[in-house]
Design a protein around this motif. Structure first.
Motif, PDB file in Angstrom:
ATOM      1  N   ALA A   1       0.853  -1.190   0.000  1.00 50.33           N
ATOM      2  CA  ALA A   1       0.000   0.000   0.000  1.00 50.33           C
ATOM      3  C   ALA A   1       0.882   1.231   0.000  1.00 50.33           C
ATOM      4  CB  ALA A   1      -0.927  -0.004   1.218  1.00 50.33           C
ATOM      5  N   GLY A   2       0.383   2.335  -0.619  1.00 49.73           N
ATOM      6  CA  GLY A   2       1.176   3.547  -0.663  1.00 49.73           C
ATOM      7  C   GLY A   2       0.491   4.658  -1.421  1.00 49.73           C
ATOM      8  N   VAL A   3       1.287   5.579  -1.923  1.00 53.97           N
ATOM      9  CA  VAL A   3       0.769   6.764  -2.609  1.00 53.97           C
ATOM     10  C   VAL A   3       1.521   6.975  -3.914  1.00 53.97           C
ATOM     11  CG1 VAL A   3       0.092   7.887  -0.457  1.00 53.97           C
ATOM     12  CG2 VAL A   3       2.389   8.283  -1.393  1.00 53.97           C
ATOM     13  N   THR A   4       0.867   7.730  -4.812  1.00 54.93           N
ATOM     14  CA  THR A   4       1.464   8.095  -6.093  1.00 54.93           C
ATOM     15  C   THR A   4       1.345   9.604  -6.287  1.00 54.93           C
ATOM     16  OG1 THR A   4       0.916   5.987  -7.113  1.00 54.93           O
ATOM     17  CG2 THR A   4       1.320   7.830  -8.592  1.00 54.93           C
ATOM     18  N   ALA A   5       2.423  10.198  -6.770  1.00 54.55           N
ATOM     19  CA  ALA A   5       2.413  11.618  -7.118  1.00 54.55           C
ATOM     20  C   ALA A   5       2.910  11.753  -8.549  1.00 54.55           C
ATOM     21  CB  ALA A   5       3.302  12.416  -6.174  1.00 54.55           C
TER      22      ALA A   5
ATOM     23  N   PHE B   1       6.194   9.563  -9.245  1.00 57.02           N
ATOM     24  CA  PHE B   1       6.847   8.837  -8.155  1.00 57.02           C
ATOM     25  C   PHE B   1       5.791   7.988  -7.468  1.00 57.02           C
ATOM     26  CE2 PHE B   1       7.520   8.463  -3.585  1.00 57.02           C
ATOM     27  CZ  PHE B   1       8.749   7.813  -3.556  1.00 57.02           C
ATOM     28  N   ASN B   2       6.113   6.721  -7.246  1.00 56.56           N
ATOM     29  CA  ASN B   2       5.201   5.791  -6.578  1.00 56.56           C
ATOM     30  C   ASN B   2       5.932   5.174  -5.398  1.00 56.56           C
ATOM     31  OD1 ASN B   2       2.965   4.192  -6.080  1.00 56.56           O
ATOM     32  ND2 ASN B   2       3.637   2.567  -7.460  1.00 56.56           N
ATOM     33  N   GLY B   3       5.482   5.454  -4.191  1.00 57.26           N
ATOM     34  CA  GLY B   3       6.107   4.910  -2.992  1.00 57.26           C
ATOM     35  C   GLY B   3       5.141   4.041  -2.210  1.00 57.26           C
ATOM     36  N   MET B   4       5.560   2.801  -1.932  1.00 60.58           N
ATOM     37  CA  MET B   4       4.691   1.855  -1.234  1.00 60.58           C
ATOM     38  C   MET B   4       5.491   1.120  -0.162  1.00 60.58           C
ATOM     39  SD  MET B   4       2.617   0.268  -4.505  1.00 60.58           S
ATOM     40  CE  MET B   4       1.113  -0.066  -3.610  1.00 60.58           C
ATOM     41  N   VAL B   5       4.773   0.570   0.801  1.00 57.75           N
ATOM     42  CA  VAL B   5       5.344  -0.331   1.802  1.00 57.75           C
ATOM     43  C   VAL B   5       4.746  -1.704   1.555  1.00 57.75           C
ATOM     44  CG1 VAL B   5       5.546  -0.874   4.251  1.00 57.75           C
ATOM     45  CG2 VAL B   5       5.653   1.508   3.486  1.00 57.75           C
ATOM     46  N   GLN B   6       5.602  -2.717   1.511  1.00 54.36           N
ATOM     47  CA  GLN B   6       5.126  -4.068   1.234  1.00 54.36           C
ATOM     48  C   GLN B   6       5.528  -5.034   2.333  1.00 54.36           C
ATOM     49  OE1 GLN B   6       7.096  -6.944   0.282  1.00 54.36           O
ATOM     50  NE2 GLN B   6       9.060  -5.893   0.474  1.00 54.36           N
ATOM     51  N   GLY B   7       4.665  -5.996   2.586  1.00 51.89           N
ATOM     52  CA  GLY B   7       4.952  -7.108   3.480  1.00 51.89           C
ATOM     53  C   GLY B   7       4.826  -8.397   2.702  1.00 51.89           C
TER      54      GLY B   7
ATOM     55  N   VAL C   1       9.625  -7.384   5.217  1.00 47.80           N
ATOM     56  CA  VAL C   1       9.001  -6.090   4.939  1.00 47.80           C
ATOM     57  C   VAL C   1      10.002  -5.232   4.186  1.00 47.80           C
ATOM     58  CG1 VAL C   1       7.497  -6.145   6.964  1.00 47.80           C
ATOM     59  CG2 VAL C   1       9.777  -5.123   7.145  1.00 47.80           C
ATOM     60  N   GLY C   2       9.495  -4.167   3.545  1.00 47.69           N
ATOM     61  CA  GLY C   2      10.411  -3.270   2.848  1.00 47.69           C
ATOM     62  C   GLY C   2       9.680  -2.319   1.919  1.00 47.69           C
ATOM     63  N   PRO C   3      10.418  -1.414   1.303  1.00 47.59           N
ATOM     64  CA  PRO C   3       9.826  -0.447   0.376  1.00 47.59           C
ATOM     65  C   PRO C   3       9.674  -1.028  -1.023  1.00 47.59           C
ATOM     66  CG  PRO C   3      12.153   0.009   0.655  1.00 47.59           C
ATOM     67  CD  PRO C   3      11.846  -1.141   1.578  1.00 47.59           C
ATOM     68  N   ASP C   4       8.711  -0.479  -1.738  1.00 45.59           N
ATOM     69  CA  ASP C   4       8.487  -0.776  -3.151  1.00 45.59           C
ATOM     70  C   ASP C   4       8.356   0.584  -3.838  1.00 45.59           C
ATOM     71  OD1 ASP C   4       7.602  -1.434  -5.665  1.00 45.59           O
ATOM     72  OD2 ASP C   4       6.082  -2.853  -4.998  1.00 45.59           O
ATOM     73  N   ILE C   5       9.395   0.992  -4.562  1.00 43.93           N
ATOM     74  CA  ILE C   5       9.484   2.368  -5.073  1.00 43.93           C
ATOM     75  C   ILE C   5       9.671   2.346  -6.591  1.00 43.93           C
ATOM     76  CG2 ILE C   5      10.816   4.509  -5.009  1.00 43.93           C
ATOM     77  CD1 ILE C   5      11.618   3.777  -2.150  1.00 43.93           C
ATOM     78  N   ALA C   6       8.971   3.248  -7.261  1.00 46.87           N
ATOM     79  CA  ALA C   6       9.134   3.391  -8.704  1.00 46.87           C
ATOM     80  C   ALA C   6       9.166   4.873  -9.066  1.00 46.87           C
ATOM     81  CB  ALA C   6       8.003   2.691  -9.451  1.00 46.87           C
ATOM     82  N   VAL C   7      10.051   5.228  -9.999  1.00 44.77           N
ATOM     83  CA  VAL C   7      10.106   6.589 -10.544  1.00 44.77           C
ATOM     84  C   VAL C   7      10.211   6.473 -12.052  1.00 44.77           C
ATOM     85  CG1 VAL C   7      11.169   7.613  -8.504  1.00 44.77           C
ATOM     86  CG2 VAL C   7      12.619   6.660 -10.301  1.00 44.77           C
ATOM     87  N   GLY C   8       9.641   7.474 -12.761  1.00 44.45           N
ATOM     88  CA  GLY C   8       9.717   7.387 -14.199  1.00 44.45           C
ATOM     89  C   GLY C   8       9.045   8.542 -14.899  1.00 44.45           C
ATOM     90  N   VAL C   9       8.815   8.330 -16.181  1.00 41.66           N
ATOM     91  CA  VAL C   9       8.217   9.363 -17.021  1.00 41.66           C
ATOM     92  C   VAL C   9       7.279   8.703 -18.019  1.00 41.66           C
ATOM     93  CG1 VAL C   9      10.139   9.281 -18.666  1.00 41.66           C
ATOM     94  CG2 VAL C   9       8.706  11.328 -18.529  1.00 41.66           C
TER      95      VAL C   9
END
Length: 340
Positions: free
Chosen positions: A232-236, A248-254, A287-295
């Protein structure tokens, strides 16, 4: 940028809302990812394959033959070290995105394969102490293996639009790795303890190849790893010209990885199987982060292309690995999105 094209990118790349009416977006995906699972070291076991010359019966026979009841035999595992390349996966797949201007759902599937070479070195020392005499024997095993890995990724994501620049999201992910390996075994041993046993018990002198054609010189491995994740997380996202959007998409995953079996078959120089070993690895919660950045680039109101970098980290909370011995999954993804 027209509203239809702007929202198409949000829906296709990030799952943000598409135009006001319900619609469907589809598209192919290609990716190249790296996985460092074969570089983790905190669960490495010691020497497994060197020929064992000492057991309780032999120890008692030596005590009877020498007359020393305090004859002591010790075996010290000096541990293992590994040298490997992380596995690189070329993957292909696709996605389907559907919903309305508030809630969107994305289903994606990716499949690919990769390979890597791993070198494992283990050593063990056996010592016999009798009276004031100490006898040492050292065994070293080197295994160089080539592993082939097939990978399947399935994802389901729900996103809810908050405004034109932000959304919240949640979802589930399944990953399966089918790993097969084949490696050459090199065993180097000194003969001091075996020589002492032979002389004391009146046996033949030890040979460098006691087992003849059944001395293992090849190993074949097989295992399957499955990982189930919730996130679960947020997108900007922010447009930086009329036809392009950065995100930018930042999430926390289990995640949970069930227990698995690691099968190893040892093959002799005659091509026949010497023996098979089955190692049971414990399940892992992480547990850990799930992060994506792009265009994303708008090609038309109904067509967009996006390029992203994604990284997922798994920090173990249970299982065979230490918390700091994390698994890292990262790489680039290129996709084309078409609104039907």
């Amino acid at each position: 940028m027209r509203l239809g094209g702007y929202l198409l990118v949000g829906a296709a790349a990030m799952g943000i809302a598409a135009p006001a009416h319900a619609d469907v977006i589809i598209g192919p995906r290609v990716a190249y990812y790296f996985d460092n699972s074969n570089l983790r070291t905190s669960d490495l076991e010691g020497l497994q394959d060197a020929r064992t010359t000492i057991n309780d019966r032999v120890t008692q026979d030596l005590r009877d033959a020498t007359g020393f009841d305090d004859l002591l035999v010790t075996s010290v595992d000096n541990g293992s070290a590994t040298n490997a390349d992380q596995v690189g996966f070329a993957m292909i797949g696709g996605m389907v995105n559907f919903g309305d201007d508030r809630d969107r759902f994305t289903v994606s599937a990716m499949y690919g394969s990769g390979e890597a070479t791993t070198e494992l070195v283990s050593s063990r020392e056996i010592t016999v102490e009798v009276a004031d005499i100490g006898i040492n024997e050292l065994s070293v095993i080197q295994t160089v293996a080539r592993e082939e890995v097939d990978r399947l990724d399935l994802e389901l994501t729900w996103q809810r639009r908050l405004n034109e620049n932000f959304a919240i999201s949640a979802g589930a992910r399944f990953e399966r790795l089918d790993i097969s390996g084949r490696g050459a075994i090199s065993i180097r041993e000194t003969d001091a303890v075996r020589q002492f046993i032979a002389e004391t018990l009146g046996q033949d002198a030890p040979s460098r190849n006691l087992d003849g054609d059944r001395q293992p010189n090849l190993q074949v491995t097989q295992r399957t790893l499955e990982t189930y994740s919730a996130r679960a997380g947020v997108t900007a996202f922010v447009p930086f010209n009329d036809r392009a959007v950065a995100f930018f998409n930042g999430m926390v995953q289990g995640s949970y990885q069930p227990s698995s079996e690691f099968r190893t078959a040892f093959i002799g120089v005659n091509g026949e199987e010497v023996r098979e070993e089955i190692r049971k690895d414990r399940g892992e919660v992480s547990v850990g982060p799930d992060i994506a950045v792009g265009v994303q680039l708008i090609l038309s109101d109904d067509l967009a292309i996006d390029l992203r970098y994604r990284a997922i980290m798994f920090f173990p909370l249970s299982g065979d690995f230490d918390f700091g011995d994390s698994r890292v999954n990262h790489g680039v993804n290129l996709g084309l999105s078409l609104r039907l």
